[in-house]
Design a protein around this motif. Structure first.
Motif, PDB file in Angstrom:
ATOM      1  N   LEU A 198      -7.392  -2.365   5.406  1.00  0.00           N
ATOM      2  CA  LEU A 198      -6.362  -3.353   4.842  1.00  0.00           C
ATOM      3  C   LEU A 198      -6.172  -4.207   5.753  1.00  0.00           C
ATOM      4  CD1 LEU A 198      -4.327  -0.929   2.367  1.00  0.00           C
ATOM      5  CD2 LEU A 198      -5.843  -2.996   1.752  1.00  0.00           C
ATOM      6  N   LYS A 246       0.003   9.731   9.052  1.00  0.00           N
ATOM      7  CA  LYS A 246       1.090   8.512   8.747  1.00  0.00           C
ATOM      8  C   LYS A 246       1.292   8.168   9.982  1.00  0.00           C
ATOM      9  CE  LYS A 246       1.524   8.714   4.325  1.00  0.00           C
ATOM     10  NZ  LYS A 246       1.134   7.781   3.380  1.00  0.00           N
ATOM     11  N   PHE A 284       2.462  -7.486   4.412  1.00  0.00           N
ATOM     12  CA  PHE A 284       2.016  -6.511   4.248  1.00  0.00           C
ATOM     13  C   PHE A 284       3.143  -5.086   4.398  1.00  0.00           C
ATOM     14  CE2 PHE A 284      -0.594  -2.693   5.939  1.00  0.00           C
ATOM     15  CZ  PHE A 284      -1.054  -2.250   4.868  1.00  0.00           C
ATOM     16  N   CYS A 285       3.110  -4.355   3.579  1.00  0.00           N
ATOM     17  CA  CYS A 285       4.184  -3.256   3.576  1.00  0.00           C
ATOM     18  C   CYS A 285       3.276  -1.929   3.019  1.00  0.00           C
ATOM     19  CB  CYS A 285       5.078  -3.484   2.504  1.00  0.00           C
ATOM     20  SG  CYS A 285       6.245  -2.064   2.350  1.00  0.00           S
ATOM     21  N   TYR A 286       3.366  -0.888   3.838  1.00  0.00           N
ATOM     22  CA  TYR A 286       2.669   0.428   3.720  1.00  0.00           C
ATOM     23  C   TYR A 286       3.700   1.541   3.569  1.00  0.00           C
ATOM     24  CZ  TYR A 286       3.034   0.900   8.713  1.00  0.00           C
ATOM     25  OH  TYR A 286       3.497   1.248   9.940  1.00  0.00           O
ATOM     26  N   HIS A 327       1.033  -1.216   0.157  1.00  0.00           N
ATOM     27  CA  HIS A 327       0.045   0.049   0.069  1.00  0.00           C
ATOM     28  C   HIS A 327       0.994   1.135  -0.037  1.00  0.00           C
ATOM     29  CE1 HIS A 327      -3.041   2.786   0.876  1.00  0.00           C
ATOM     30  NE2 HIS A 327      -2.682   2.958   2.047  1.00  0.00           N
ATOM     31  N   SER A 378       3.494  -6.247   9.796  1.00  0.00           N
ATOM     32  CA  SER A 378       3.694  -5.249   8.657  1.00  0.00           C
ATOM     33  C   SER A 378       4.918  -4.510   8.504  1.00  0.00           C
ATOM     34  CB  SER A 378       2.393  -4.091   8.804  1.00  0.00           C
ATOM     35  OG  SER A 378       2.472  -3.401   9.671  1.00  0.00           O
ATOM     36  N   VAL A 393      -5.237   2.068   5.884  1.00  0.00           N
ATOM     37  CA  VAL A 393      -4.148   1.004   6.644  1.00  0.00           C
ATOM     38  C   VAL A 393      -5.156   0.161   7.521  1.00  0.00           C
ATOM     39  CG1 VAL A 393      -2.569   0.839   8.228  1.00  0.00           C
ATOM     40  CG2 VAL A 393      -2.036   2.231   6.548  1.00  0.00           C
ATOM     41  N   SER A 453       5.005   5.264   5.131  1.00  0.00           N
ATOM     42  CA  SER A 453       4.767   6.422   5.945  1.00  0.00           C
ATOM     43  C   SER A 453       5.459   7.449   5.458  1.00  0.00           C
ATOM     44  CB  SER A 453       5.429   5.652   7.219  1.00  0.00           C
ATOM     45  OG  SER A 453       5.018   6.699   8.333  1.00  0.00           O
ATOM     46  N   GLY A 509       6.308  -0.749   7.688  1.00  0.00           N
ATOM     47  CA  GLY A 509       6.133   0.688   7.274  1.00  0.00           C
ATOM     48  C   GLY A 509       7.445   1.258   6.817  1.00  0.00           C
ATOM     49  N   ASP A 526      -1.114   5.474  11.025  1.00  0.00           N
ATOM     50  CA  ASP A 526      -0.936   4.355  10.359  1.00  0.00           C
ATOM     51  C   ASP A 526      -0.005   3.515  11.066  1.00  0.00           C
ATOM     52  OD1 ASP A 526      -2.781   5.307   8.282  1.00  0.00           O
ATOM     53  OD2 ASP A 526      -1.153   5.772   6.891  1.00  0.00           O
TER      54      ASP A 526
END
Length: 129
Positions: free
Chosen positions: A36, A91, A53-55, A8, A109, A33, A57, A111, A94
């Motif tokens: 998800l 962020k 899962f990677c998002y 994401h 996850s 977030v 920031s 970030g 998140d």
């Protein structure tokens, strides 16, 4: 479906950067977030598998990201109290949600705190300028 990874990267750039699609003030950004993470939990309940899962920031989670007097480099171990912008607050939320989902549901996850790059693609107003 056999989902192994979810990435994401929505809104990875500072608001001082030129945006291709301007953000509408009435449309909330926060909460993606969390949505998800809930889908990941649902996927694990239904399949027994949990995708990675990677998002995205941002460096704006640091309270002094735009302060040139702060010693460099910034590190992940610096305390976070007050972000340097509203985007940084989003962020930071998140990141807090990701930690909470790990602690309560075991959903791991990663970030990525993106920083602007130096050079012609850099963003004025970022710590490197």
């Amino acid at each position: 479906p056999d989902i192994t990874h979810v990435v994401h990267l929505a809104d990875p750039y500072p608001h001082s950067a030129v945006q291709v699609v301007p953000r509408e003030k009435e449309v909330p950004k926060a909460g993606m977030v969390e949505a998800l993470m809930e889908q990941l939990a649902k996927h694990r309940r239904e399949t027994g598998r949990l995708p990675h899962f990677c998002y995205a920031s941002s460096f704006e989670v640091y309270p002094f990201a735009f302060n040139a007097t702060v010693p460099q480099p910034l590190t992940e171990t610096l305390p976070l109290s007050t972000p340097s912008s509203l985007r940084g607050a989003s962020k930071m939320m998140d990141e807090m949600l990701a930690k909470l989902y790990y602690d309560t549901k075991g959903i791991y996850s990663v970030g990525l705190r993106f920083f602007s790059v130096y050079g012609p693609w850099g963003v004025p107003g970022s710590p490197l300028f």
